[in-house]
Design an enzyme around this catalytic site. Sequence first.
Site, PDB file in Angstrom:
ATOM      1  N   THR A  82      12.294  35.197  37.105  1.00  0.00           N
ATOM      2  CA  THR A  82      13.289  34.171  36.840  1.00  0.00           C
ATOM      3  C   THR A  82      13.067  33.666  35.426  1.00  0.00           C
ATOM      4  O   THR A  82      11.921  33.576  34.977  1.00  0.00           O
ATOM      5  CB  THR A  82      13.166  32.994  37.834  1.00  0.00           C
ATOM      6  OG1 THR A  82      13.841  31.841  37.308  1.00  0.00           O
ATOM      7  CG2 THR A  82      11.712  32.612  38.069  1.00  0.00           C
ATOM      8  N   CYS A 142      19.609  34.319  32.822  1.00  0.00           N
ATOM      9  CA  CYS A 142      19.310  33.987  34.217  1.00  0.00           C
ATOM     10  C   CYS A 142      19.334  35.311  34.949  1.00  0.00           C
ATOM     11  O   CYS A 142      20.269  36.107  34.765  1.00  0.00           O
ATOM     12  CB  CYS A 142      20.334  33.016  34.789  1.00  0.00           C
ATOM     13  SG  CYS A 142      20.119  32.691  36.554  1.00  0.00           S
TER      14      CYS A 142
END
Length: 233
Positions: A83, A197
């Site tokens: 992430t 992202c």
Amino acid sequence: MKTIGLLGGMSWESTASYYKALNEGVKAKLGGLNSAKICLYSVNFDEIEQLQHQGKWADTAVILADAAKSVERAGADFLMICTNTMHKVVPEIEAHISIPILHIADATAQRLVQDGVSKVGLLGTQFTMEQDFYKGRLRDKFGIEVIVPNKDDREIIHKVIYDELCRGIINQSSQEQYLKIIARLHEQGAQAVILGCTEIALLVNQASTCIPLYDTTEIHAQQGVEFALKDTL
């Protein structure tokens, strides 16, 4: 071959992309039935998400540091956090483990520098777009100028990530909104746009636009494969 340590589940949708990319990368390098040696700790994202939006980053750091220690004890030779946003707490995690962390922003920046990109647009969660832990690293360590969408566009990007992509929902209307935002960043002078992202590549990819896109999941996974195999090939 080194054992890859993964901190995943943030969300599991993008962690699945990591798992696939790492195994495909090792197979492409070694052939046959070769696959990646992976030790994965997948957290409950609901817990992390609530702490993120409450601003309790120290609490998220405790959770991820504990998970990282488990991955290290299980035999991982290095760590990848699946992430972009949670790289905010990399310093806190590093303080609790002895294995190296492959930083997603560094991997992406190295690719940008290699390609001669000096001004880039950044899409991601509001945390990633608005705080300095990611933009500042690109700027200070690699000399890359980073521009982000306007406030309304940042809110759209953030909402789609959490309300749709992290839940496995892909909407064409959201894709169209993202592509318009990417085009606006290009008009502001961005030579390329970072999909900052790990879920965004589920919605848009290079086939969607002529503006160069840098998929952080793909770039990070490729670096992981190279690091795992650097003493093998």
